[in-house]
Scaffold this active site. Structure first.
Site, PDB file in Angstrom:
ATOM      1  N   GLN A 164       0.797  -1.239   0.000  1.00  0.00           N
ATOM      2  CA  GLN A 164       0.000   0.000   0.000  1.00  0.00           C
ATOM      3  C   GLN A 164       0.827   1.285   0.000  1.00  0.00           C
ATOM      4  OE1 GLN A 164      -3.913   0.028   2.200  1.00  0.00           O
ATOM      5  NE2 GLN A 164      -2.842   1.596   3.343  1.00  0.00           N
ATOM      6  N   GLU A 171      -4.245   8.974  -1.852  1.00  0.00           N
ATOM      7  CA  GLU A 171      -3.543   9.828  -0.879  1.00  0.00           C
ATOM      8  C   GLU A 171      -2.528  10.743  -1.570  1.00  0.00           C
ATOM      9  OE1 GLU A 171      -1.904   7.393   2.254  1.00  0.00           O
ATOM     10  OE2 GLU A 171      -3.904   6.864   2.994  1.00  0.00           O
ATOM     11  N   ASP A 196       3.981   0.586   4.571  1.00  0.00           N
ATOM     12  CA  ASP A 196       2.716   0.035   5.055  1.00  0.00           C
ATOM     13  C   ASP A 196       2.327  -1.041   4.060  1.00  0.00           C
ATOM     14  OD1 ASP A 196       0.285  -0.660   6.010  1.00  0.00           O
ATOM     15  OD2 ASP A 196      -0.669   1.313   5.815  1.00  0.00           O
ATOM     16  N   GLU A 243       4.530  -1.182   8.893  1.00  0.00           N
ATOM     17  CA  GLU A 243       3.134  -1.255   9.360  1.00  0.00           C
ATOM     18  C   GLU A 243       2.399  -2.409   8.686  1.00  0.00           C
ATOM     19  OE1 GLU A 243       1.231   2.585   8.902  1.00  0.00           O
ATOM     20  OE2 GLU A 243      -0.751   1.682   8.668  1.00  0.00           O
ATOM     21  N   ASP A 247      -1.890  -1.591  12.462  1.00  0.00           N
ATOM     22  CA  ASP A 247      -2.998  -0.704  12.088  1.00  0.00           C
ATOM     23  C   ASP A 247      -4.286  -1.531  12.037  1.00  0.00           C
ATOM     24  OD1 ASP A 247      -4.819   0.987  10.873  1.00  0.00           O
ATOM     25  OD2 ASP A 247      -3.778   1.130   8.970  1.00  0.00           O
ATOM     26  N   LYS A 304      -6.153   6.029  14.641  1.00  0.00           N
ATOM     27  CA  LYS A 304      -7.079   6.676  13.703  1.00  0.00           C
ATOM     28  C   LYS A 304      -8.406   6.853  14.428  1.00  0.00           C
ATOM     29  CE  LYS A 304      -5.358   4.415   9.458  1.00  0.00           C
ATOM     30  NZ  LYS A 304      -5.516   3.187   8.634  1.00  0.00           N
ATOM     31  N   ARG A 332      -6.818   9.118   7.104  1.00  0.00           N
ATOM     32  CA  ARG A 332      -7.415   8.039   6.334  1.00  0.00           C
ATOM     33  C   ARG A 332      -7.236   8.367   4.851  1.00  0.00           C
ATOM     34  NH1 ARG A 332     -10.082   4.135   9.525  1.00  0.00           N
ATOM     35  NH2 ARG A 332      -9.393   2.915   7.716  1.00  0.00           N
ATOM     36  N   SER A 333      -7.439   7.363   4.022  1.00  0.00           N
ATOM     37  CA  SER A 333      -7.258   7.634   2.588  1.00  0.00           C
ATOM     38  C   SER A 333      -8.328   8.590   2.051  1.00  0.00           C
ATOM     39  CB  SER A 333      -7.233   6.332   1.800  1.00  0.00           C
ATOM     40  OG  SER A 333      -8.335   5.532   2.139  1.00  0.00           O
ATOM     41  N   LYS A 357       1.305  10.446  10.291  1.00  0.00           N
ATOM     42  CA  LYS A 357       1.134   9.887   8.959  1.00  0.00           C
ATOM     43  C   LYS A 357       0.005  10.645   8.287  1.00  0.00           C
ATOM     44  CE  LYS A 357       0.755   5.357   6.985  1.00  0.00           C
ATOM     45  NZ  LYS A 357      -0.143   4.211   7.004  1.00  0.00           N
TER      46      LYS A 357
END
Ligand code: PGA
Ligand code: ZN
Length: 418
Positions: A156, A199, A235, A280, A306, A331, A360-361, A382
C-alpha cells in the site's frame, strides 16, 4: 460562567477527498463554536466501527436530530459525558445506527467548542503541558494496494521521514523534495508514469523492489543537495493481500504467492536490503504471532499495527500479551469517539507502545489530527506528503510550531535514528 455549556448542535452532509459523503458537525456554546468532520478508510480493518450507518447518512441524521437536543445544556468540558451520550444514542458496539461519521464528528466538534470557549488551542485541551513535541511527518511517496485499485505496486505505501530536520517546516519540505524527485526518476523509468492514488502518492507498475530503488535514489539526491537524512517506511496493509481460504499472501500484479513463513522472510529481506525502519501491517489482521516473530527479530525498529488493532484497546491488550508490536496506528474513526481513543492511547503509552497518529485515505479538510499528534507526542504523523486535504494537516503543524515558539521541539525519538 457557563461559557462552555452547549447551546446548539448542527450536522450537515459534506464530501470527503474521494467524493464520498460524510458528516460535518458544529457545536456552539455561548461564546464559541467547534466544527469537525469524519474521514473514511478504504483498506479497513474488520475490527473498526462502522463509518456510515446501515440505514444511510440522511436517515441516520434524521434520527439523530430527534435526540441530539439532549446535548444542549451539557458542559462541553465534560467530553466523557458527551461521548457516553453519543455511544448510548447509537446503542451498538460497532456504531451501526449512527456511524462514526455522526458520532466522531460530534465528539471532536465538542472538544473544539470547549477549547475555543476557553480560548486555548485544541492540543492544549487534549493535554495540558508546558512543553510539546511536534511529530515528524511520515510522508506517503509511492502508493499501491487498495488506494490505487490494482494499478500500482501490491503493497500500500512506501513512506519516508526526515531524521535531521531542524524544525517542522524543514521536515515537511524534506519529504516534498523526495516526492518531487521520485516523480522525475519514475518519469524516466516507467513509460506509463503520471498517476496518483487516493492519498496523492505516485503510482507505478515497476514493482516493489524497483520502487524502493527509486526511493533510495531520490533520498540520496536530496541528501547530497540539501543535507536532509531520511529513513524509509512501509505500510504493507497485508490484510488486503491475504487469502484466508488458501492461507497465502497474494501479490497480484507481481504474481507472487507467499505462505506465512515466506511472507516473514520476504518482509525481513526488505527490512535488511532497504534499511526499513518503520513497518506497518506486515501480516494480516489476525496474525498476532507473526508480528511477534518479526518484532523479536527487529526490536530496534518500529513494527506497527494498524488493521491489527483498529485503535481498539481490547485488540491492543491482545497485542501486548503476544508482544506483537512496539507501535500502534491511531485513527480516531476506527473507534468512533475521543473518550475511547484516549483510553487506547493511554493504555499504549503505559505499556511502552508508541502511538502513531494517522489520516485516512478519504480525508476532509479537518486538521484535528495535527493537534492530536502534538498533544500525545506521537513521534510521527502519517498524513501524506501533498494534496489539499493532506497539506492542511501539515500546514497546521507549522501554525502550531509558530504558536509554541521555543516551547516546542521536533520529537527526539526520530533524531536517534539519524
Ligand atoms: P485507509 O488506509 O485509510 O484506506 O484504511 C490507510 C492505512 O492503511 O494506513
Ligand atoms: Zn495502514
Amino acid at each position: 460562567m457557563d461559557l462552555t455549556i452547549i447551546q446548539g448542535i448542527n450536522n450537515r452532509i459534506i464530501f470527503d477527498s474521494r467524493g464520498d459523503q460524510t458528516v460535518e458537525t458544529k457545536i456552539e456554546t455561548k461564546v464559541a463554536k467547534g466544527v469537525s468532520s469524519c474521514p473514511a478508510g478504504a483498506s479497513k480493518s474488520s475490527y473498526e466501527v462502522q463509518n456510515i450507518p446501515t440505514i444511510g447518512l440522511r436517515k441516520a441524521l434524521d434520527n439523530f436530530n430527534e435526540i441530539k437536543k439532549k446535548l444542549i445544556g451539557m458542559d462541553s468540558l465534560n467530553q466523557k459525558e458527551v461521548d457516553e451520550f453519543l455511544l448510548k444514542a447509537d446503542g451498538t458496539q460497532n456504531l451501526s445506527n449512527l456511524g462514526a461519521a455522526i458520532v466522531l464528528s460530534t465528539s471532536i466538534a465538542n472538544l473544539k467548542a470547549a477549547a475555543n470557549s476557553l480560548k486555548i488551542p485544541y492540543f492544549k485541551k487534549i493535554k495540558d503541558k508546558d512543553f510539546y513535541k511536534l511529530p515528524v511527518p511520515l510522508g506517503n511517496i509511492i502508493g499501491g494496494g487498495k488506494h490505487a485499485k490494482g494499478k500500482s505496486i501490491d503493497i500500500q505505501e512506501i513512506l519516508v521521514f526526515c531524521t535531521n530536520a531542524n524544525d517542522i517546516f524543514e521536515a515537511i519540505l524534506a519529504n516534498i523534495l523526495v516526492y518531487k524527485k521520485v516523480a522525475e526518476i519514475l518519469a524516466s523509468k516507467d513509460p506509463n508514469f503520471g498517476g496518483k492514488n487516493d492519498e496523492n502518492a505516485w503510482i507505478t507498475t515497476i514493482g516493489i523492489k524497483k520502487s524502493l530503488e527509486v526511493i533510495k535514489e531520490a533520498i540520496k539526491y536530496v541528501r547530497d543537495k540539501e543535507g536532509f537524512n531520511f529513513k524509509i517506511g512501509l505500510d504493507i496493509a497485508a490484510s488486503s493481500l491475504w487469502n484466508e481460504k488458501k492461507k497465502v499472501y497474494e501479490y497480484r500484479t507481481e504474481a507472487i504467492v507467499l505462505n506465512e513463513e515466506q511472507q516473514l522472510k520476504f518482509i525481513s529481506d526488505l527490512i535488511e536490503e532497504y534499511d526499513i525502519w518503520y513497518i506497518e501491517d506486515p501480516f494480516h489482521e489476525n496474525s498476532f504471532s507473526y508480528f511477534s516473530e518479526l518484532l523479536n527479530r527487529y526490536k530496534e525498529r518500529l513494527i506497527v499495527g494498524d488493521d491489527l488493532y483498529a485503535s481498539n484497546v481490547l485488540r491492543l491488550k491482545e497485542g501486548i500479551k503476544n508482544k506483537s508490536t512496539n507501535g500502534i496506528i491511531i485513527k480516531p474513526n476506527q473507534v468512533g469517539c475521543l473518550t475511547k481513543l484516549f483510553e487506547t492511547i493511554e493504555y499504549a503509552q503505559n505499556n511502552n507502545i508508541i502511538p502513531i497518529v494517522s489520516h485516512r485515505s478519504g480525508e476532509t479538510e479537518d486538521t484535528f489530527i495535527a493537534h492530536l499528534a502534538t498533544a500525545i507526542e506521537s513521534p510521527l504523523l502519517k498524513t501524506g506528503t501533498v494534496g489539499g486535504e493532506r497539506i492542511s494537516k501539515l500546514n497546521e503543524l507549522i501554525r502550531i510550531s509558530e504558536f509554541l515558539k521555543e516551547k516546542a521541539n521536533i520529537n527526539d525519538l526520530i533524531r536517534k535514528f539519524n
